[in-house]
Scaffold this motif. Structure first.
Motif, PDB file in Angstrom:
ATOM      1  N   VAL A 150      51.744  -4.088  -9.394  1.00  0.00           N
ATOM      2  CA  VAL A 150      50.353  -3.670  -9.198  1.00  0.00           C
ATOM      3  C   VAL A 150      50.336  -2.578  -8.137  1.00  0.00           C
ATOM      4  CG1 VAL A 150      48.021  -4.416  -8.567  1.00  0.00           C
ATOM      5  CG2 VAL A 150      49.550  -5.992  -9.783  1.00  0.00           C
ATOM      6  N   THR A 154      45.526  -1.955  -4.511  1.00  0.00           N
ATOM      7  CA  THR A 154      44.731  -2.638  -5.519  1.00  0.00           C
ATOM      8  C   THR A 154      44.625  -4.117  -5.160  1.00  0.00           C
ATOM      9  OG1 THR A 154      45.559  -1.106  -7.196  1.00  0.00           O
ATOM     10  CG2 THR A 154      44.515  -3.121  -7.991  1.00  0.00           C
ATOM     11  N   ALA A 155      43.492  -4.730  -5.460  1.00  0.00           N
ATOM     12  CA  ALA A 155      43.299  -6.148  -5.146  1.00  0.00           C
ATOM     13  C   ALA A 155      44.404  -6.987  -5.784  1.00  0.00           C
ATOM     14  CB  ALA A 155      41.939  -6.613  -5.650  1.00  0.00           C
ATOM     15  N   GLY A 156      45.008  -7.870  -4.995  1.00  0.00           N
ATOM     16  CA  GLY A 156      46.052  -8.746  -5.497  1.00  0.00           C
ATOM     17  C   GLY A 156      47.389  -8.071  -5.705  1.00  0.00           C
ATOM     18  N   GLU A 157      47.577  -6.896  -5.089  1.00  0.00           N
ATOM     19  CA  GLU A 157      48.820  -6.147  -5.314  1.00  0.00           C
ATOM     20  C   GLU A 157      50.017  -6.808  -4.648  1.00  0.00           C
ATOM     21  OE1 GLU A 157      50.407  -4.591  -2.720  1.00  0.00           O
ATOM     22  OE2 GLU A 157      48.886  -4.278  -1.190  1.00  0.00           O
ATOM     23  N   ASP A 158      51.193  -6.507  -5.201  1.00  0.00           N
ATOM     24  CA  ASP A 158      52.451  -7.009  -4.656  1.00  0.00           C
ATOM     25  C   ASP A 158      53.254  -5.917  -3.968  1.00  0.00           C
ATOM     26  OD1 ASP A 158      52.840  -5.698  -7.102  1.00  0.00           O
ATOM     27  OD2 ASP A 158      54.674  -6.808  -7.544  1.00  0.00           O
ATOM     28  N   ARG A 202      54.432 -10.719 -14.476  1.00  0.00           N
ATOM     29  CA  ARG A 202      54.707 -11.613 -13.352  1.00  0.00           C
ATOM     30  C   ARG A 202      55.238 -10.831 -12.161  1.00  0.00           C
ATOM     31  NH1 ARG A 202      58.728 -14.782 -13.770  1.00  0.00           N
ATOM     32  NH2 ARG A 202      59.656 -14.102 -15.747  1.00  0.00           N
ATOM     33  N   PHE A 203      54.913 -11.300 -10.953  1.00  0.00           N
ATOM     34  CA  PHE A 203      55.421 -10.643  -9.754  1.00  0.00           C
ATOM     35  C   PHE A 203      56.937 -10.762  -9.657  1.00  0.00           C
ATOM     36  CE2 PHE A 203      51.243 -10.830  -7.119  1.00  0.00           C
ATOM     37  CZ  PHE A 203      50.763  -9.756  -7.855  1.00  0.00           C
TER      38      PHE A 203
END
Length: 407
Positions: A150, A154-158, A202-203
């Motif tokens: 991501v 960005t919201a929720g990025e890794d 998936r991360f």
């Protein structure tokens, strides 16, 4: 491509797409000195195009540094140890791009104890393998490749977690006197030539091809799972190569010449021979069914793949490599189809990943004694040398040190 010393450059998007406020990062005491940073683009640096909404590389290396809090460890890097050879979607990378990354790394490693490469995920495993193998005999410091699923900001990025933890992994490798290339993603540290992409959502996007990762990583600590590669491994690889080839490994790749074909029920022998007869194809990689198995019907030559392999290797003098398509898989000589394929002249990739096999084939094809010209003028001698060099372990890609079923 030529590595540039510039880390800035104009962005394709407005700066409002980039988070400039440093994120809160708790840094441990780092033992490593100067850290080299190489930025290449990828999802990590992407932002939506204002007109189409499509993600495309937009954020520069300098903006990434500002956004992730890397400025808080300024003592460990400087503008002189940062490079951005290009800012691309990694799907657009070709072998010249691998050379550009390697050139950038060699520049920053001269004044650094290690380096991190920020890269798109689609071809990250290829680039990590390309650096690991091409620089296998000269890389005495650790390098870590990472990226993101991501985009940064960005919201929720890794992205920010992967960047900061890759630096922590780099510090751990430095403390262990490790040498060579690793991939950090999610919570795993993987030997660079053993990484393969397993998910685009998936991360944990990457795993070790044998599911035997080298490091387990959390926000708090890095836990080694096996001894690191060191300069002793570098010297061993260098000596083995010299013993077989008789001249140094050159950090160069053929621009093309390798074709990969996935075997499926119904793949015909004639289709493989037809593909191999193309003048632009020098090496054929077959993704097998399971653990190296191939169709080998005795009563139906149309589906007798070993016959095709024999024709390609003997009459056309073109190497055929068999790789397993399965994460955790390996080419094992326990099935009749596999045994017949190897007897027909195929080369087993063992537990090597498909990405590493592709890169290694292009690297070998870039060597003077294994070039297209060598195959044309000395076919039998060159075929024999290719077989011997492909099974050599350059940078951990064969997994010989820990694979129970490696041939």
């Amino acid at each position: 491509m030529v590595a540039s010393k510039s880390t800035g450059g104009s962005s394709a998007m407005e700066s409002s797409n980039v988070i400039h406020k440093p994120m809160k990062v708790i840094w441990p005491d780092l033992a490593i000195g100067q850290i080299g940073l190489v930025f290449t683009g990828g999802t990590l640096s992407m932002a939506p195009d204002p007109k189409t909404g499509a993600l495309r590389p937009a954020v520069s290396g300098t903006e990434i540094v500002d956004a992730t809090g890397l400025r808080t460890i300024r003592d460990h890097f400087s503008v002189e140890t940062m490079r951005q050879p290009f800012n691309l979607d990694s799907s657009d990378l070709t072998p010249p791009g691998w050379v550009a990354i390697n050139n950038a790394l060699l520049e920053v490693l001269g004044d650094s104890d290690g380096a991190a490469v920020f890269h798109g995920t689609d071809t990250l495993a290829y680039s990590a393998s390309a650096t690991a193998m091409a620089l296998a005999h000269s890389l005495s410091k650790p390098v870590v490749f990472t990226g993101a699923q991501v985009p940064l900001g960005t919201a929720g990025e890794d992205a920010s977690a992967n960047i900061t933890r890759s630096v922590k992994l780099l510090d751990t490798l430095h403390r262990q006197n490790a040498a060579g290339v690793y991939v950090y993603f999610g919570d795993l540290g993987i030997i660079g030539t053993r990484a393969t992409k397993v998910s685009d959502v998936r991360f944990q996007a990457f795993e070790d091809v044998s599911r035997l990762s080298a490091y387990f990583c959390t926000a708090e600590e890095i836990q080694p799972a096996r001894p690191p590669r060191t300069t002793m491994d570098v010297e061993r690889s260098k000596a083995e190569w010299a013993n077989v080839v008789g001249e140094p490994l050159e950090a160069r790749f053929a621009p093309n010449g390798v074709l990969s074909i996935e075997l499926n029920p119904g793949t015909t022998a004639d289709s493989l021979v037809y593909s191999a007869e193309n003048p632009s194809v020098r090496i054929l990689i077959l993704r097998s069914l399971g653990a190296g198995n191939v169709p080998a019907q005795e009563d139906n030559s149309q589906y007798n793949i070993p016959n095709a392999i024999a024709e390609i290797t003997s009459k056309l003098s073109k190497p055929v490599i068999i790789v397993s398509p399965i994460v955790g898989g390996s080419i094992r000589s326990i099935y009749e189809g596999n045994l017949k394929a190897l007897k027909a002249g195929a080369i087993s990739a063992g537990s090597m990943s498909a990405e590493a096999a592709w890169v290694k084939a292009l690297l070998l094809l870039g060597q003077p004694k294994l070039s297209e010209g060598a195959f044309n003028t000395r076919p039998e001698e060159t075929m024999d040398l290719f077989r011997k060099t492909f099974v050599l372990d350059l940078a951990g890609e064969t997994g010989k040190q820990f694979d129970a079923f490696n041939n």
